[in-house]
Design a protein around this motif. Sequence first.
Motif, mmCIF file in Angstrom:
data_model
loop_
_atom_site.group_PDB
_atom_site.id
_atom_site.type_symbol
_atom_site.label_atom_id
_atom_site.label_comp_id
_atom_site.label_asym_id
_atom_site.label_seq_id
_atom_site.Cartn_x
_atom_site.Cartn_y
_atom_site.Cartn_z
ATOM 1 N N LYS A 1 0.865 -1.176 0.000
ATOM 2 C CA LYS A 1 0.000 0.000 0.000
ATOM 3 C C LYS A 1 0.905 1.229 0.000
ATOM 4 O O LYS A 1 1.847 1.302 0.795
ATOM 5 C CB LYS A 1 -0.888 -0.023 1.249
ATOM 6 C CG LYS A 1 -2.098 0.807 1.167
ATOM 7 C CD LYS A 1 -3.030 0.507 2.330
ATOM 8 C CE LYS A 1 -4.382 1.092 2.002
ATOM 9 N NZ LYS A 1 -5.394 0.726 2.949
ATOM 10 N N VAL A 2 0.635 2.185 -0.898
ATOM 11 C CA VAL A 2 1.463 3.389 -0.990
ATOM 12 C C VAL A 2 0.609 4.639 -0.913
ATOM 13 O O VAL A 2 -0.576 4.618 -1.234
ATOM 14 C CB VAL A 2 2.299 3.406 -2.302
ATOM 15 C CG1 VAL A 2 3.313 2.283 -2.313
ATOM 16 C CG2 VAL A 2 1.415 3.342 -3.532
ATOM 17 N N LYS A 3 1.224 5.712 -0.473
ATOM 18 C CA LYS A 3 0.549 7.006 -0.376
ATOM 19 C C LYS A 3 1.101 7.945 -1.443
ATOM 20 O O LYS A 3 2.252 7.819 -1.860
ATOM 21 C CB LYS A 3 0.776 7.618 1.004
ATOM 22 C CG LYS A 3 0.139 6.826 2.129
ATOM 23 C CD LYS A 3 0.020 7.680 3.367
ATOM 24 C CE LYS A 3 -0.623 6.951 4.510
ATOM 25 N NZ LYS A 3 -1.972 6.542 4.307
ATOM 26 N N MET B 1 21.538 10.667 -16.566
ATOM 27 C CA MET B 1 22.554 11.709 -16.745
ATOM 28 C C MET B 1 23.332 11.948 -15.450
ATOM 29 O O MET B 1 23.530 13.075 -15.012
ATOM 30 C CB MET B 1 21.908 13.004 -17.255
ATOM 31 C CG MET B 1 21.243 12.834 -18.607
ATOM 32 S SD MET B 1 20.477 14.344 -19.230
ATOM 33 C CE MET B 1 19.022 14.426 -18.223
ATOM 34 N N LYS B 2 23.738 10.850 -14.796
ATOM 35 C CA LYS B 2 24.535 10.847 -13.563
ATOM 36 C C LYS B 2 23.823 11.491 -12.376
ATOM 37 O O LYS B 2 24.450 11.861 -11.396
ATOM 38 C CB LYS B 2 25.891 11.505 -13.797
ATOM 39 C CG LYS B 2 26.725 10.770 -14.821
ATOM 40 C CD LYS B 2 28.072 11.405 -14.980
ATOM 41 C CE LYS B 2 28.829 10.671 -16.083
ATOM 42 N NZ LYS B 2 30.127 11.243 -16.331
ATOM 43 N N MET B 3 22.494 11.617 -12.469
ATOM 44 C CA MET B 3 21.706 12.146 -11.353
ATOM 45 C C MET B 3 20.695 11.088 -10.938
ATOM 46 O O MET B 3 20.140 10.388 -11.784
ATOM 47 C CB MET B 3 20.969 13.425 -11.756
ATOM 48 C CG MET B 3 21.886 14.610 -11.971
ATOM 49 S SD MET B 3 20.968 16.118 -12.288
ATOM 50 C CE MET B 3 20.121 16.356 -10.756
ATOM 51 N N GLN B 4 20.450 10.993 -9.642
ATOM 52 C CA GLN B 4 19.471 10.037 -9.151
ATOM 53 C C GLN B 4 18.141 10.755 -8.924
ATOM 54 O O GLN B 4 18.094 11.773 -8.239
ATOM 55 C CB GLN B 4 19.969 9.369 -7.874
ATOM 56 C CG GLN B 4 21.179 8.493 -8.162
ATOM 57 C CD GLN B 4 21.476 7.513 -7.061
ATOM 58 O OE1 GLN B 4 20.918 7.569 -5.973
ATOM 59 N NE2 GLN B 4 22.365 6.576 -7.354
ATOM 60 N N ASN B 5 17.102 10.207 -9.530
ATOM 61 C CA ASN B 5 15.761 10.791 -9.465
ATOM 62 C C ASN B 5 14.838 9.852 -8.704
ATOM 63 O O ASN B 5 14.664 8.698 -9.095
ATOM 64 C CB ASN B 5 15.200 10.999 -10.878
ATOM 65 C CG ASN B 5 16.081 11.897 -11.709
ATOM 66 O OD1 ASN B 5 16.040 13.094 -11.550
ATOM 67 N ND2 ASN B 5 16.915 11.310 -12.572
ATOM 68 N N GLU B 6 14.256 10.358 -7.633
ATOM 69 C CA GLU B 6 13.306 9.573 -6.845
ATOM 70 C C GLU B 6 11.954 9.636 -7.556
ATOM 71 O O GLU B 6 11.409 10.718 -7.756
ATOM 72 C CB GLU B 6 13.218 10.178 -5.441
ATOM 73 C CG GLU B 6 12.447 9.334 -4.472
ATOM 74 C CD GLU B 6 12.472 9.936 -3.076
ATOM 75 O OE1 GLU B 6 13.302 9.518 -2.278
ATOM 76 O OE2 GLU B 6 11.641 10.835 -2.827
ATOM 77 N N ILE B 7 11.431 8.484 -7.934
ATOM 78 C CA ILE B 7 10.120 8.413 -8.580
ATOM 79 C C ILE B 7 9.096 8.165 -7.479
ATOM 80 O O ILE B 7 9.185 7.185 -6.746
ATOM 81 C CB ILE B 7 10.062 7.294 -9.644
ATOM 82 C CG1 ILE B 7 11.212 7.435 -10.650
ATOM 83 C CG2 ILE B 7 8.694 7.289 -10.331
ATOM 84 C CD1 ILE B 7 11.214 8.726 -11.452
ATOM 85 N N GLN B 8 8.129 9.077 -7.376
ATOM 86 C CA GLN B 8 7.138 9.020 -6.300
ATOM 87 C C GLN B 8 5.778 8.588 -6.831
ATOM 88 O O GLN B 8 5.464 8.780 -8.003
ATOM 89 C CB GLN B 8 7.009 10.398 -5.651
ATOM 90 C CG GLN B 8 8.294 10.890 -5.046
ATOM 91 C CD GLN B 8 8.167 12.299 -4.501
ATOM 92 O OE1 GLN B 8 7.231 13.036 -4.820
ATOM 93 N NE2 GLN B 8 9.124 12.692 -3.668
ATOM 94 N N SER B 9 4.976 8.071 -5.921
ATOM 95 C CA SER B 9 3.621 7.665 -6.279
ATOM 96 C C SER B 9 2.763 8.909 -6.515
ATOM 97 O O SER B 9 2.700 9.776 -5.648
ATOM 98 C CB SER B 9 3.004 6.813 -5.171
ATOM 99 O OG SER B 9 1.673 6.484 -5.518
#
Length: 171
Positions: free
Chosen positions: A121-123, A134-142
């Motif tokens: 279960k996610v919010k 491109m050498k950057m970390q991207n947090e993918i959110q719900s």
Amino acid sequence: MSSKSNRYIVLVEGKKIPVEVNRGVIQKIGNTRHEMALKRVDTDEYIVEIDGKQHSGEIIRLKQNKCIVSVNGNTYSFEITSEAAHRRTKKIKEKAANASLKLTAPLPGKIVEVLATPGQKVKKGEALLVLEAMKMQNEIQSPVNGIIKSLNVHVGASVMKEHILMDIEVE
């Protein structure tokens, strides 16, 4: 020769009111019969006579089956439809509400961390995975509250833009 009566419902703030129409004239509202007459005064202005009492009315907006009218200075908003059409519309809305959302990659990259599992279960706003681009970390959110139905990627997977990352059952 008698004309067949048609049955409709009027939806006012979600409340269903049955209406019976014969030869284009309302005969019955709810369970009560009424003597009604409608006389056009101007393009959108009418005199409505209900059981001998006259009321001045104006059509403010009429689009498809949604109406906004003013009668004796009071504004009313309602929708006219058949019972069968109402049931179909309700069923379609329920089906859409139970639909799943396909979360896609916003840009090409590589999955470096998966933070969600099927059945979880996610919010809305909760981190689901990390995509390196491109050498950057991207947090993918719900984008919604829901339950993860399926996960379509794993750590190390390369994805293209619009690649389906997971399915979320919307709550």
